[in-house]
Design a protein around this motif. Structure first.
Motif, PDB file in Angstrom:
ATOM      1  N   ALA A  66     -19.318  -1.530  78.247  1.00 29.32           N
ATOM      2  CA  ALA A  66     -18.420  -2.130  79.234  1.00 29.32           C
ATOM      3  C   ALA A  66     -17.129  -1.325  79.354  1.00 29.32           C
ATOM      4  CB  ALA A  66     -18.114  -3.578  78.846  1.00 29.32           C
ATOM      5  N   ALA A  67     -16.570  -0.913  78.210  1.00 30.18           N
ATOM      6  CA  ALA A  67     -15.325  -0.142  78.225  1.00 30.18           C
ATOM      7  C   ALA A  67     -15.525   1.232  78.858  1.00 30.18           C
ATOM      8  CB  ALA A  67     -14.789   0.003  76.803  1.00 30.18           C
ATOM      9  N   VAL A  68     -16.636   1.889  78.537  1.00 29.41           N
ATOM     10  CA  VAL A  68     -16.904   3.219  79.104  1.00 29.41           C
ATOM     11  C   VAL A  68     -17.095   3.138  80.616  1.00 29.41           C
ATOM     12  CG1 VAL A  68     -18.543   5.146  79.148  1.00 29.41           C
ATOM     13  CG2 VAL A  68     -17.835   4.160  76.964  1.00 29.41           C
ATOM     14  N   LEU A  69     -17.804   2.124  81.085  1.00 30.71           N
ATOM     15  CA  LEU A  69     -17.970   1.936  82.536  1.00 30.71           C
ATOM     16  C   LEU A  69     -16.612   1.726  83.200  1.00 30.71           C
ATOM     17  CD1 LEU A  69     -21.118  -0.391  82.653  1.00 30.71           C
ATOM     18  CD2 LEU A  69     -20.970   1.952  83.512  1.00 30.71           C
ATOM     19  N   GLY A  70     -15.764   0.942  82.559  1.00 32.10           N
ATOM     20  CA  GLY A  70     -14.430   0.723  83.111  1.00 32.10           C
ATOM     21  C   GLY A  70     -13.597   1.991  83.161  1.00 32.10           C
ATOM     22  N   ILE A  71     -13.701   2.812  82.125  1.00 38.40           N
ATOM     23  CA  ILE A  71     -12.971   4.090  82.106  1.00 38.40           C
ATOM     24  C   ILE A  71     -13.442   4.989  83.245  1.00 38.40           C
ATOM     25  CG2 ILE A  71     -12.632   6.225  80.792  1.00 38.40           C
ATOM     26  CD1 ILE A  71     -12.721   4.467  78.237  1.00 38.40           C
ATOM     27  N   GLY A  72     -14.763   5.044  83.449  1.00 34.33           N
ATOM     28  CA  GLY A  72     -15.294   5.852  84.546  1.00 34.33           C
ATOM     29  C   GLY A  72     -14.753   5.406  85.887  1.00 34.33           C
ATOM     30  N   SER A  73     -14.666   4.086  86.082  1.00 33.29           N
ATOM     31  CA  SER A  73     -14.128   3.550  87.330  1.00 33.29           C
ATOM     32  C   SER A  73     -12.655   3.898  87.487  1.00 33.29           C
ATOM     33  CB  SER A  73     -14.320   2.032  87.360  1.00 33.29           C
ATOM     34  OG  SER A  73     -13.862   1.482  88.579  1.00 33.29           O
ATOM     35  N   ALA A  74     -11.905   3.819  86.393  1.00 30.87           N
ATOM     36  CA  ALA A  74     -10.481   4.142  86.431  1.00 30.87           C
ATOM     37  C   ALA A  74     -10.238   5.614  86.776  1.00 30.87           C
ATOM     38  CB  ALA A  74      -9.834   3.811  85.085  1.00 30.87           C
ATOM     39  N   LEU A  75     -11.094   6.481  86.280  1.00 31.86           N
ATOM     40  CA  LEU A  75     -10.973   7.909  86.601  1.00 31.86           C
ATOM     41  C   LEU A  75     -11.346   8.180  88.058  1.00 31.86           C
ATOM     42  CD1 LEU A  75     -12.606   9.483  83.409  1.00 31.86           C
ATOM     43  CD2 LEU A  75     -10.180   9.438  83.977  1.00 31.86           C
ATOM     44  N   PHE A  76     -12.311   7.423  88.566  1.00 29.00           N
ATOM     45  CA  PHE A  76     -12.845   7.702  89.903  1.00 29.00           C
ATOM     46  C   PHE A  76     -11.895   7.317  91.034  1.00 29.00           C
ATOM     47  CE2 PHE A  76     -15.032   6.175  93.687  1.00 29.00           C
ATOM     48  CZ  PHE A  76     -15.775   7.288  94.053  1.00 29.00           C
ATOM     49  N   HIS A  77     -11.384   6.103  91.020  1.00 31.40           N
ATOM     50  CA  HIS A  77     -10.726   5.567  92.207  1.00 31.40           C
ATOM     51  C   HIS A  77      -9.464   6.316  92.666  1.00 31.40           C
ATOM     52  CE1 HIS A  77     -13.426   2.103  91.549  1.00 31.40           C
ATOM     53  NE2 HIS A  77     -13.297   1.944  92.852  1.00 31.40           N
ATOM     54  N   PRO A  78      -8.524   6.665  91.778  1.00 34.53           N
ATOM     55  CA  PRO A  78      -7.335   7.366  92.274  1.00 34.53           C
ATOM     56  C   PRO A  78      -7.653   8.717  92.918  1.00 34.53           C
ATOM     57  CG  PRO A  78      -6.964   6.502  90.066  1.00 34.53           C
ATOM     58  CD  PRO A  78      -8.423   6.374  90.332  1.00 34.53           C
TER      59      PRO A  78
END
Length: 215
Positions: free
Chosen positions: A109-121
């Motif tokens: 769950a944390a790794v998926l969230g990190i990937g999303s955080a890197l992607f959007h900006p």
């Protein structure tokens, strides 16, 4: 205003479409975890508190890291960060598929969230670059991709993951790999755009040429 527009490239619809498509892939994968909660609750005898912790781990990393990564990208643009973000999402999918304990599910769950955080900006920044001044069109197209992925995530889980079980989520890693390949190409476009802006320089604002006595 004229000088600013002269530095804008023509609207790149292919780049906007590609980034919107990868936004769809990212958000579809992000919603696989919540859609799996009924299976995970039964398989690992999880409490609702533990399911809440999984949501917290995914959302807190996705939400709180995004502005930090956005600020970092403003100061030091990293063209290949987009591709890295999709690679991180792929790792999260694999961990989710192979997880055999609550701790590993929490890590996924944390790794998926990190990937999303890197992607959007960075994805939002690229869409703006590709807009050619049509910022509203670019941003709304970007949002359409994400909203479509959000809608398809639970549906994909219902059709494929729930009948086949947790391990079947690994197949969605193939979508992440496709997204990674697309974003490698986008990163090359991003880097080229940055070089063009750097070579063009910052436009100077020239005032009226007055002699010293007139000042």
């Amino acid at each position: 205003m004229t000088a600013h527009r002269s530095l804008l490239m023509p609207t790149s619809y292919s780049v906007i479409l590609a980034v919107s498509g990868t936004h769809l892939i990212n958000d579809l994968i992000q919603f696989l975890l919540p859609a799996l909660y009924p299976v995970l609750k039964t398989e690992y005898a999880l409490s609702y508190f533990q399911l809440g912790l999984l949501t917290l781990a995914q959302q807190i990393t996705a939400c709180f890291l995004q502005p930090i990564m956005g600020l970092y990208g403003d100061l030091r643009p990293k063209p290949y960060m987009l591709a890295v973000s999709m690679a991180v999402v792929a790792v999260g999918v694999v961990i989710l598929a192979l997880a055999s304990s609550f701790a590993l599910l929490l890590a996924a769950a944390a790794v998926l969230g990190i990937g999303s955080a890197l992607f959007h900006p960075e994805a939002s920044r690229v869409c703006r670059m590709a807009s050619g001044g049509r910022f509203g069109f670019a941003q709304s197209s970007f949002q359409v991709g994400g909203n479509t992925g959000t809608a398809l995530g639970p549906l994909a889980a219902a059709l494929f993951v729930l009948p086949l079980g947790q391990v079947s989520t690994v197949w969605f890693g193939l979508l992440a790999v496709i997204g990674f390949v697309i974003l490698i190409r986008i990163a090359g476009w991003f880097a080229n755009h940055q070089r063009m802006l750097k070579s063009a320089g910052t436009p100077r604002t020239e005032g009226p040429q007055l002699s010293r006595p007139q000042l």
